[in-house]
Motif scaffolding. Structure first.
Motif, PDB file in Angstrom:
ATOM      1  N   ILE A  85       0.837  -1.195   0.000  1.00  0.00           N
ATOM      2  CA  ILE A  85       0.000   0.000   0.000  1.00  0.00           C
ATOM      3  C   ILE A  85       0.872   1.245   0.000  1.00  0.00           C
ATOM      4  O   ILE A  85       0.609   2.206  -0.732  1.00  0.00           O
ATOM      5  CB  ILE A  85      -0.970  -0.017   1.195  1.00  0.00           C
ATOM      6  CG1 ILE A  85      -1.993  -1.146   0.998  1.00  0.00           C
ATOM      7  CG2 ILE A  85      -1.681   1.320   1.352  1.00  0.00           C
ATOM      8  CD1 ILE A  85      -2.868  -1.399   2.203  1.00  0.00           C
ATOM      9  N   ALA A  86       1.938   1.258   0.796  1.00  0.00           N
ATOM     10  CA  ALA A  86       2.848   2.401   0.844  1.00  0.00           C
ATOM     11  C   ALA A  86       3.512   2.632  -0.509  1.00  0.00           C
ATOM     12  O   ALA A  86       3.616   3.775  -0.968  1.00  0.00           O
ATOM     13  CB  ALA A  86       3.898   2.190   1.922  1.00  0.00           C
ATOM     14  N   VAL A  87       3.945   1.564  -1.155  1.00  0.00           N
ATOM     15  CA  VAL A  87       4.571   1.696  -2.475  1.00  0.00           C
ATOM     16  C   VAL A  87       3.564   2.217  -3.490  1.00  0.00           C
ATOM     17  O   VAL A  87       3.885   3.079  -4.310  1.00  0.00           O
ATOM     18  CB  VAL A  87       5.177   0.346  -2.928  1.00  0.00           C
ATOM     19  CG1 VAL A  87       5.559   0.383  -4.388  1.00  0.00           C
ATOM     20  CG2 VAL A  87       6.384   0.005  -2.071  1.00  0.00           C
ATOM     21  N   LEU A  88       2.341   1.747  -3.436  1.00  0.00           N
ATOM     22  CA  LEU A  88       1.307   2.201  -4.350  1.00  0.00           C
ATOM     23  C   LEU A  88       1.007   3.685  -4.152  1.00  0.00           C
ATOM     24  O   LEU A  88       0.899   4.442  -5.117  1.00  0.00           O
ATOM     25  CB  LEU A  88       0.038   1.368  -4.155  1.00  0.00           C
ATOM     26  CG  LEU A  88      -1.109   1.654  -5.109  1.00  0.00           C
ATOM     27  CD1 LEU A  88      -0.710   1.291  -6.536  1.00  0.00           C
ATOM     28  CD2 LEU A  88      -2.339   0.880  -4.701  1.00  0.00           C
ATOM     29  N   VAL A  89       0.901   4.117  -2.900  1.00  0.00           N
ATOM     30  CA  VAL A  89       0.654   5.525  -2.598  1.00  0.00           C
ATOM     31  C   VAL A  89       1.817   6.388  -3.099  1.00  0.00           C
ATOM     32  O   VAL A  89       1.608   7.441  -3.718  1.00  0.00           O
ATOM     33  CB  VAL A  89       0.412   5.732  -1.087  1.00  0.00           C
ATOM     34  CG1 VAL A  89       0.446   7.196  -0.712  1.00  0.00           C
ATOM     35  CG2 VAL A  89      -0.906   5.109  -0.680  1.00  0.00           C
ATOM     36  N   LEU A  90       3.054   5.945  -2.857  1.00  0.00           N
ATOM     37  CA  LEU A  90       4.213   6.701  -3.335  1.00  0.00           C
ATOM     38  C   LEU A  90       4.249   6.772  -4.856  1.00  0.00           C
ATOM     39  O   LEU A  90       4.594   7.810  -5.425  1.00  0.00           O
ATOM     40  CB  LEU A  90       5.505   6.085  -2.809  1.00  0.00           C
ATOM     41  CG  LEU A  90       5.822   6.363  -1.354  1.00  0.00           C
ATOM     42  CD1 LEU A  90       7.078   5.607  -0.925  1.00  0.00           C
ATOM     43  CD2 LEU A  90       6.015   7.850  -1.129  1.00  0.00           C
ATOM     44  N   ALA A  91       3.887   5.700  -5.526  1.00  0.00           N
ATOM     45  CA  ALA A  91       3.866   5.700  -6.989  1.00  0.00           C
ATOM     46  C   ALA A  91       2.826   6.681  -7.523  1.00  0.00           C
ATOM     47  O   ALA A  91       3.099   7.435  -8.468  1.00  0.00           O
ATOM     48  CB  ALA A  91       3.595   4.293  -7.505  1.00  0.00           C
ATOM     49  N   VAL A  92       1.649   6.706  -6.911  1.00  0.00           N
ATOM     50  CA  VAL A  92       0.607   7.636  -7.347  1.00  0.00           C
ATOM     51  C   VAL A  92       1.037   9.075  -7.101  1.00  0.00           C
ATOM     52  O   VAL A  92       0.877   9.949  -7.966  1.00  0.00           O
ATOM     53  CB  VAL A  92      -0.732   7.316  -6.631  1.00  0.00           C
ATOM     54  CG1 VAL A  92      -1.745   8.417  -6.842  1.00  0.00           C
ATOM     55  CG2 VAL A  92      -1.270   5.993  -7.127  1.00  0.00           C
ATOM     56  N   LEU A  93       1.610   9.356  -5.930  1.00  0.00           N
ATOM     57  CA  LEU A  93       2.086  10.709  -5.635  1.00  0.00           C
ATOM     58  C   LEU A  93       3.198  11.132  -6.589  1.00  0.00           C
ATOM     59  O   LEU A  93       3.257  12.288  -7.016  1.00  0.00           O
ATOM     60  CB  LEU A  93       2.564  10.798  -4.185  1.00  0.00           C
ATOM     61  CG  LEU A  93       1.475  10.747  -3.128  1.00  0.00           C
ATOM     62  CD1 LEU A  93       2.090  10.733  -1.732  1.00  0.00           C
ATOM     63  CD2 LEU A  93       0.529  11.925  -3.273  1.00  0.00           C
ATOM     64  N   THR A  94       4.073  10.199  -6.948  1.00  0.00           N
ATOM     65  CA  THR A  94       5.146  10.500  -7.900  1.00  0.00           C
ATOM     66  C   THR A  94       4.567  10.852  -9.261  1.00  0.00           C
ATOM     67  O   THR A  94       4.996  11.826  -9.892  1.00  0.00           O
ATOM     68  CB  THR A  94       6.108   9.303  -8.020  1.00  0.00           C
ATOM     69  OG1 THR A  94       6.665   9.033  -6.734  1.00  0.00           O
ATOM     70  CG2 THR A  94       7.212   9.574  -9.005  1.00  0.00           C
ATOM     71  N   LEU A  95       3.592  10.079  -9.721  1.00  0.00           N
ATOM     72  CA  LEU A  95       2.978  10.369 -11.017  1.00  0.00           C
ATOM     73  C   LEU A  95       2.243  11.708 -11.006  1.00  0.00           C
ATOM     74  O   LEU A  95       2.313  12.466 -11.971  1.00  0.00           O
ATOM     75  CB  LEU A  95       2.035   9.239 -11.419  1.00  0.00           C
ATOM     76  CG  LEU A  95       2.726   7.947 -11.835  1.00  0.00           C
ATOM     77  CD1 LEU A  95       1.694   6.856 -12.089  1.00  0.00           C
ATOM     78  CD2 LEU A  95       3.583   8.170 -13.074  1.00  0.00           C
ATOM     79  N   ILE A  96       1.554  12.029  -9.906  1.00  0.00           N
ATOM     80  CA  ILE A  96       0.888  13.332  -9.799  1.00  0.00           C
ATOM     81  C   ILE A  96       1.921  14.445  -9.865  1.00  0.00           C
ATOM     82  O   ILE A  96       1.745  15.438 -10.593  1.00  0.00           O
ATOM     83  CB  ILE A  96       0.068  13.411  -8.497  1.00  0.00           C
ATOM     84  CG1 ILE A  96      -1.143  12.487  -8.589  1.00  0.00           C
ATOM     85  CG2 ILE A  96      -0.379  14.847  -8.219  1.00  0.00           C
ATOM     86  CD1 ILE A  96      -1.888  12.329  -7.276  1.00  0.00           C
ATOM     87  N   PHE A  97       3.020  14.312  -9.148  1.00  0.00           N
ATOM     88  CA  PHE A  97       4.085  15.319  -9.156  1.00  0.00           C
ATOM     89  C   PHE A  97       4.662  15.494 -10.558  1.00  0.00           C
ATOM     90  O   PHE A  97       4.881  16.609 -11.025  1.00  0.00           O
ATOM     91  CB  PHE A  97       5.185  14.922  -8.177  1.00  0.00           C
ATOM     92  CG  PHE A  97       6.357  15.852  -8.182  1.00  0.00           C
ATOM     93  CD1 PHE A  97       6.283  17.088  -7.577  1.00  0.00           C
ATOM     94  CD2 PHE A  97       7.538  15.490  -8.805  1.00  0.00           C
ATOM     95  CE1 PHE A  97       7.359  17.955  -7.587  1.00  0.00           C
ATOM     96  CE2 PHE A  97       8.628  16.342  -8.822  1.00  0.00           C
ATOM     97  CZ  PHE A  97       8.536  17.584  -8.208  1.00  0.00           C
ATOM     98  N   ILE A  98       4.898  14.373 -11.231  1.00  0.00           N
ATOM     99  CA  ILE A  98       5.492  14.425 -12.573  1.00  0.00           C
ATOM    100  C   ILE A  98       4.564  15.151 -13.541  1.00  0.00           C
ATOM    101  O   ILE A  98       4.985  16.050 -14.276  1.00  0.00           O
ATOM    102  CB  ILE A  98       5.815  13.004 -13.071  1.00  0.00           C
ATOM    103  CG1 ILE A  98       7.033  12.466 -12.318  1.00  0.00           C
ATOM    104  CG2 ILE A  98       6.050  12.977 -14.571  1.00  0.00           C
ATOM    105  CD1 ILE A  98       7.325  11.006 -12.577  1.00  0.00           C
ATOM    106  N   PHE A  99       3.293  14.790 -13.551  1.00  0.00           N
ATOM    107  CA  PHE A  99       2.380  15.357 -14.541  1.00  0.00           C
ATOM    108  C   PHE A  99       1.867  16.743 -14.181  1.00  0.00           C
ATOM    109  O   PHE A  99       1.232  17.398 -15.009  1.00  0.00           O
ATOM    110  CB  PHE A  99       1.244  14.382 -14.828  1.00  0.00           C
ATOM    111  CG  PHE A  99       1.737  13.159 -15.546  1.00  0.00           C
ATOM    112  CD1 PHE A  99       2.318  13.264 -16.802  1.00  0.00           C
ATOM    113  CD2 PHE A  99       1.672  11.917 -14.962  1.00  0.00           C
ATOM    114  CE1 PHE A  99       2.799  12.145 -17.464  1.00  0.00           C
ATOM    115  CE2 PHE A  99       2.144  10.790 -15.617  1.00  0.00           C
ATOM    116  CZ  PHE A  99       2.710  10.909 -16.877  1.00  0.00           C
ATOM    117  N   GLU A 100       2.147  17.226 -12.986  1.00  0.00           N
ATOM    118  CA  GLU A 100       1.848  18.614 -12.637  1.00  0.00           C
ATOM    119  C   GLU A 100       2.945  19.558 -13.134  1.00  0.00           C
ATOM    120  O   GLU A 100       2.730  20.751 -13.231  1.00  0.00           O
ATOM    121  CB  GLU A 100       1.694  18.764 -11.124  1.00  0.00           C
ATOM    122  CG  GLU A 100       0.397  18.224 -10.590  1.00  0.00           C
ATOM    123  CD  GLU A 100      -0.818  19.000 -11.056  1.00  0.00           C
ATOM    124  OE1 GLU A 100      -0.758  20.240 -11.117  1.00  0.00           O
ATOM    125  OE2 GLU A 100      -1.821  18.348 -11.370  1.00  0.00           O
TER     126      GLU A 100
END
Length: 86
Positions: A30-45
């Motif tokens: 779950i932690a890895v999934l949350v970090l991956a989603v946050l990373t993708l949000i950061f990248i595409f912002e």
């Protein structure tokens, strides 16, 4: 109260770690999934054009491509070293 005793004749875990259970959602996953989603949000912002120096040439590209490329390279390096450790 009497202490709990084990009355199984076998004595040992089946299937290695965790007694053979393999839950789909562990806290680490779950932690890895949350970090991956946050990373993708950061990248595409971060979509502005930016200049990046690749050793000698100066390249202009969207910042998200540079961030995504760096994240992919980091994930590949992490996967390589985790596989080597086993």
């Amino acid at each position: 109260m009497s202490p709990k005793t084990s009355q199984s004749g076998g004595g040992g875990k089946v299937g290695g770690k965790g007694g053979g259970r393999n839950p789909a959602f562990t806290p680490a996953r779950i932690a890895v999934l949350v970090l991956a989603v946050l990373t993708l949000i950061f990248i595409f912002e971060n979509t502005k054009e930016t200049e990046i120096r690749l050793l000698i040439p100066l390249v202009t590209m969207p910042l998200w491509t540079a961030l995504l490329g760096t994240a992919v390279i980091g994930a590949l390096c992490g996967a390589y070293f985790m596989r080597r450790r086993r």
